[in-house]
Scaffold this motif. Structure first.
Motif, PDB file in Angstrom:
ATOM      1  N   VAL A 121       2.926  41.750 -35.466  1.00 59.36           N
ATOM      2  CA  VAL A 121       2.049  41.159 -34.461  1.00 59.36           C
ATOM      3  C   VAL A 121       0.615  41.364 -34.907  1.00 59.36           C
ATOM      4  O   VAL A 121       0.319  42.222 -35.715  1.00 59.36           O
ATOM      5  CB  VAL A 121       2.218  41.804 -33.066  1.00 59.36           C
ATOM      6  CG1 VAL A 121       3.577  41.508 -32.502  1.00 59.36           C
ATOM      7  CG2 VAL A 121       1.962  43.297 -33.135  1.00 59.36           C
ATOM      8  N   PRO A 127      -1.646  42.737 -24.762  1.00 53.01           N
ATOM      9  CA  PRO A 127      -0.802  42.166 -23.714  1.00 53.01           C
ATOM     10  C   PRO A 127      -1.463  42.135 -22.346  1.00 53.01           C
ATOM     11  O   PRO A 127      -1.047  41.407 -21.462  1.00 53.01           O
ATOM     12  CB  PRO A 127       0.423  43.089 -23.710  1.00 53.01           C
ATOM     13  CG  PRO A 127      -0.039  44.341 -24.354  1.00 53.01           C
ATOM     14  CD  PRO A 127      -1.094  43.949 -25.330  1.00 53.01           C
ATOM     15  N   ALA A 143       9.678  47.484 -16.079  1.00 53.34           N
ATOM     16  CA  ALA A 143      10.136  47.969 -17.385  1.00 53.34           C
ATOM     17  C   ALA A 143      10.692  49.384 -17.258  1.00 53.34           C
ATOM     18  O   ALA A 143      11.761  49.701 -17.794  1.00 53.34           O
ATOM     19  CB  ALA A 143       8.989  47.933 -18.392  1.00 53.34           C
ATOM     20  N   LEU A 190      10.758  50.658 -24.073  1.00 51.42           N
ATOM     21  CA  LEU A 190       9.669  50.079 -23.279  1.00 51.42           C
ATOM     22  C   LEU A 190       8.811  49.147 -24.130  1.00 51.42           C
ATOM     23  O   LEU A 190       8.365  48.104 -23.669  1.00 51.42           O
ATOM     24  CB  LEU A 190       8.815  51.189 -22.660  1.00 51.42           C
ATOM     25  CG  LEU A 190       9.498  51.952 -21.529  1.00 51.42           C
ATOM     26  CD1 LEU A 190       8.675  53.173 -21.135  1.00 51.42           C
ATOM     27  CD2 LEU A 190       9.720  51.058 -20.313  1.00 51.42           C
ATOM     28  N   ARG A 191       8.601  49.558 -25.344  1.00 52.28           N
ATOM     29  CA  ARG A 191       7.841  48.707 -26.273  1.00 52.28           C
ATOM     30  C   ARG A 191       8.533  47.346 -26.402  1.00 52.28           C
ATOM     31  O   ARG A 191       7.889  46.299 -26.304  1.00 52.28           O
ATOM     32  CB  ARG A 191       7.767  49.408 -27.622  1.00 52.28           C
ATOM     33  CG  ARG A 191       7.504  48.489 -28.801  1.00 52.28           C
ATOM     34  CD  ARG A 191       7.723  49.274 -30.093  1.00 52.28           C
ATOM     35  NE  ARG A 191       7.666  48.388 -31.254  1.00 52.28           N
ATOM     36  CZ  ARG A 191       8.746  47.989 -31.925  1.00 52.28           C
ATOM     37  NH1 ARG A 191       9.948  48.351 -31.546  1.00 52.28           N
ATOM     38  NH2 ARG A 191       8.601  47.205 -32.971  1.00 52.28           N
ATOM     39  N   LEU A 194       8.496  45.460 -22.840  1.00 45.69           N
ATOM     40  CA  LEU A 194       7.161  45.003 -22.470  1.00 45.69           C
ATOM     41  C   LEU A 194       6.743  43.808 -23.303  1.00 45.69           C
ATOM     42  O   LEU A 194       6.224  42.819 -22.794  1.00 45.69           O
ATOM     43  CB  LEU A 194       6.190  46.166 -22.700  1.00 45.69           C
ATOM     44  CG  LEU A 194       4.888  46.140 -21.938  1.00 45.69           C
ATOM     45  CD1 LEU A 194       5.142  46.065 -20.460  1.00 45.69           C
ATOM     46  CD2 LEU A 194       4.083  47.388 -22.273  1.00 45.69           C
ATOM     47  N   LYS A 195       7.004  43.914 -24.568  1.00 47.88           N
ATOM     48  CA  LYS A 195       6.611  42.841 -25.473  1.00 47.88           C
ATOM     49  C   LYS A 195       7.368  41.562 -25.132  1.00 47.88           C
ATOM     50  O   LYS A 195       6.782  40.487 -25.043  1.00 47.88           O
ATOM     51  CB  LYS A 195       6.894  43.252 -26.915  1.00 47.88           C
ATOM     52  CG  LYS A 195       6.081  42.474 -27.903  1.00 47.88           C
ATOM     53  CD  LYS A 195       6.083  43.158 -29.232  1.00 47.88           C
ATOM     54  CE  LYS A 195       7.295  42.728 -30.025  1.00 47.88           C
ATOM     55  NZ  LYS A 195       7.229  43.240 -31.396  1.00 47.88           N
TER      56      LYS A 195
ATOM     57  N   VAL B  43       3.847  48.740 -37.743  1.00 49.75           N
ATOM     58  CA  VAL B  43       4.004  47.903 -36.551  1.00 49.75           C
ATOM     59  C   VAL B  43       4.698  48.692 -35.433  1.00 49.75           C
ATOM     60  O   VAL B  43       4.267  48.677 -34.280  1.00 49.75           O
ATOM     61  CB  VAL B  43       4.806  46.613 -36.878  1.00 49.75           C
ATOM     62  CG1 VAL B  43       5.222  45.898 -35.594  1.00 49.75           C
ATOM     63  CG2 VAL B  43       3.968  45.692 -37.745  1.00 49.75           C
ATOM     64  N   GLU B  47       2.603  49.486 -32.020  1.00 47.63           N
ATOM     65  CA  GLU B  47       3.066  48.927 -30.744  1.00 47.63           C
ATOM     66  C   GLU B  47       3.524  50.020 -29.781  1.00 47.63           C
ATOM     67  O   GLU B  47       3.294  49.932 -28.576  1.00 47.63           O
ATOM     68  CB  GLU B  47       4.207  47.944 -30.992  1.00 47.63           C
ATOM     69  CG  GLU B  47       3.734  46.678 -31.688  1.00 47.63           C
ATOM     70  CD  GLU B  47       4.856  45.698 -31.901  1.00 47.63           C
ATOM     71  OE1 GLU B  47       4.567  44.571 -32.308  1.00 47.63           O
ATOM     72  OE2 GLU B  47       6.030  46.063 -31.669  1.00 47.63           O
ATOM     73  N   THR B  48       4.184  51.013 -30.333  1.00 47.73           N
ATOM     74  CA  THR B  48       4.676  52.093 -29.465  1.00 47.73           C
ATOM     75  C   THR B  48       3.501  52.899 -28.905  1.00 47.73           C
ATOM     76  O   THR B  48       3.476  53.233 -27.712  1.00 47.73           O
ATOM     77  CB  THR B  48       5.636  53.020 -30.241  1.00 47.73           C
ATOM     78  OG1 THR B  48       6.646  52.224 -30.851  1.00 47.73           O
ATOM     79  CG2 THR B  48       6.288  54.032 -29.301  1.00 47.73           C
ATOM     80  N   THR B  51       1.944  50.885 -26.232  1.00 46.04           N
ATOM     81  CA  THR B  51       2.808  50.869 -25.045  1.00 46.04           C
ATOM     82  C   THR B  51       2.571  52.123 -24.211  1.00 46.04           C
ATOM     83  O   THR B  51       2.389  52.057 -22.991  1.00 46.04           O
ATOM     84  CB  THR B  51       4.293  50.799 -25.472  1.00 46.04           C
ATOM     85  OG1 THR B  51       4.504  49.583 -26.185  1.00 46.04           O
ATOM     86  CG2 THR B  51       5.216  50.842 -24.262  1.00 46.04           C
ATOM     87  N   ILE B  54      -0.781  52.014 -22.461  1.00 43.90           N
ATOM     88  CA  ILE B  54      -0.802  51.106 -21.308  1.00 43.90           C
ATOM     89  C   ILE B  54      -0.190  51.797 -20.084  1.00 43.90           C
ATOM     90  O   ILE B  54      -0.748  51.786 -18.989  1.00 43.90           O
ATOM     91  CB  ILE B  54      -0.051  49.796 -21.622  1.00 43.90           C
ATOM     92  CG1 ILE B  54      -0.863  48.959 -22.615  1.00 43.90           C
ATOM     93  CG2 ILE B  54       0.202  48.989 -20.341  1.00 43.90           C
ATOM     94  CD1 ILE B  54      -0.114  47.757 -23.155  1.00 43.90           C
ATOM     95  N   PHE B  55       0.959  52.444 -20.291  1.00 40.37           N
ATOM     96  CA  PHE B  55       1.603  53.123 -19.160  1.00 40.37           C
ATOM     97  C   PHE B  55       0.738  54.247 -18.614  1.00 40.37           C
ATOM     98  O   PHE B  55       0.678  54.468 -17.411  1.00 40.37           O
ATOM     99  CB  PHE B  55       2.982  53.662 -19.572  1.00 40.37           C
ATOM    100  CG  PHE B  55       4.062  52.629 -19.491  1.00 40.37           C
ATOM    101  CD1 PHE B  55       4.653  52.308 -18.282  1.00 40.37           C
ATOM    102  CD2 PHE B  55       4.466  51.949 -20.622  1.00 40.37           C
ATOM    103  CE1 PHE B  55       5.640  51.344 -18.204  1.00 40.37           C
ATOM    104  CE2 PHE B  55       5.452  50.980 -20.557  1.00 40.37           C
ATOM    105  CZ  PHE B  55       6.040  50.669 -19.341  1.00 40.37           C
TER     106      PHE B  55
END
Lengths: 202, 82
Positions: A121, A127, A143, A190-191, A194-195, B43, B47-48, B51, B54-55
């Motif tokens: 990505v 997001p 989620a 969750l990753r 969510l994605k 990646v 992303e993790t 994530t 965000i939480f």
């Protein structure tokens, strides 16, 4: 004479409020409720995945805390002690209504065979940009709700409530390695969730 | 090939600790070197980590005001008899 105004007008720590409650001052307990109700509700709602049940449980958790206040050890943090009561209460309720579905929670993670989604990505892909704060929060709540209980509880305690690995392990009576393993799986799931959700709206 | 597989696996095993800053300095350096040359792991890591951030930045399930009111009211009644 208003004890409430005394509490409101100065910084009183939890321990002092516990002491006052033990001495019979109900207003001090109300203040403890005011301070911690939101966190306990959030925890309960995450674990039970049900608003009405979370509210019911919230009442029980504080009621039990009050009736067991003589067991509270002043060396501990009141909130940690309360969370222990709350989590035990929530898990007990969950077990009552849960069917016997069992899953392997602590198996090895694999990096091969696409068990992890690794599509590239853009680093700038944010997001949150396409959603309002409320919409994003709802997606996050859904989620977390979709995780299995074992992963969900560990994730909530560690990443939502900010507890340490050791505290989480003690609370859930798990090994450190089990907590770490479940946390990692929860985060990776969750990753993916969510994605997928956010991209489907994009 | 075999070496890379082991490296990716060991990175993944410690991904949470790495995100939390809970790995020893020498391991951190090793992981950073791995991330620099392994786009797949980068990646997953990126992303993790985002994530988790965000939480951590959202207050999920805020306490509804009416729930708080009912809580105080119910406790008031129940605790009188406790």
């Amino acid at each position: 004479m208003s004890l409430r105004s005394t509490i409101d007008s100065q910084e009183v720590d939890d321990l002092e409020l516990v002491t006052r409650t033990r001495a019979g001052d109900r207003a001090s307990f109300d203040e403890l409720v005011n301070r911690h109700a939101a966190k306990v509700f959030r925890l309960a709602r995450h674990i039970t995945r049900n608003d009405a049940e979370a509210e019911d449980f919230l009442q029980d958790a504080f009621y039990k805390a009050y009736t067991r206040l003589d067991q509270f050890n002043a060396d501990a943090q009141f909130y940690t002690w309360l969370v222990r009561i709350a989590v035990n209460e929530a898990l007990m309720r969950l077990r009552k209504r849960r069917n016997n579905k069992t899953v392997s929670l602590d198996a090895e993670l694999e990096t091969e065979d696409g068990s992890l989604r690794r599509e590239a990505v853009s680093p700038d892909d944010n997001p949150e940009q396409e959603f309002s704060r409320d919409e994003t929060r709802k997606l996050l709540e859904e989620a977390i709700d979709s995780l299995d209980e074992g992963y969900r509880t560990v994730f909530v305690l560690r990443d939502v409530e900010g507890m340490s690995t050791q505290e989480t392990a003690d609370l859930l009576e798990l090994s450190i390695s089990a907590v770490k393993s479940r946390l990692l799986r929860a985060r990776l799931q969750l990753r993916d969730k969510l994605k997928g959700r956010l991209h489907s709206h994009g | 090939m075999a070496k890379k597989k082991i490296t990716c696996q060991s990175f993944l095993d410690d991904l949470s600790d790495y995100i939390d800053g809970d790995v020893a300095q020498e391991i951190r350096v090793t992981f950073e070197a791995h991330l620099a040359k392994c786009p797949n792991c980068w990646v997953v890591f990126d992303e993790t980590q985002r994530t988790v951030e965000i939480f951590q930045g959202y207050d999920c399930h805020p306490l509804p005001e009416n729930v708080k009111g009912r809580l105080l009211q119910t406790l008031s009644v129940k605790l009188k008899n406790a």
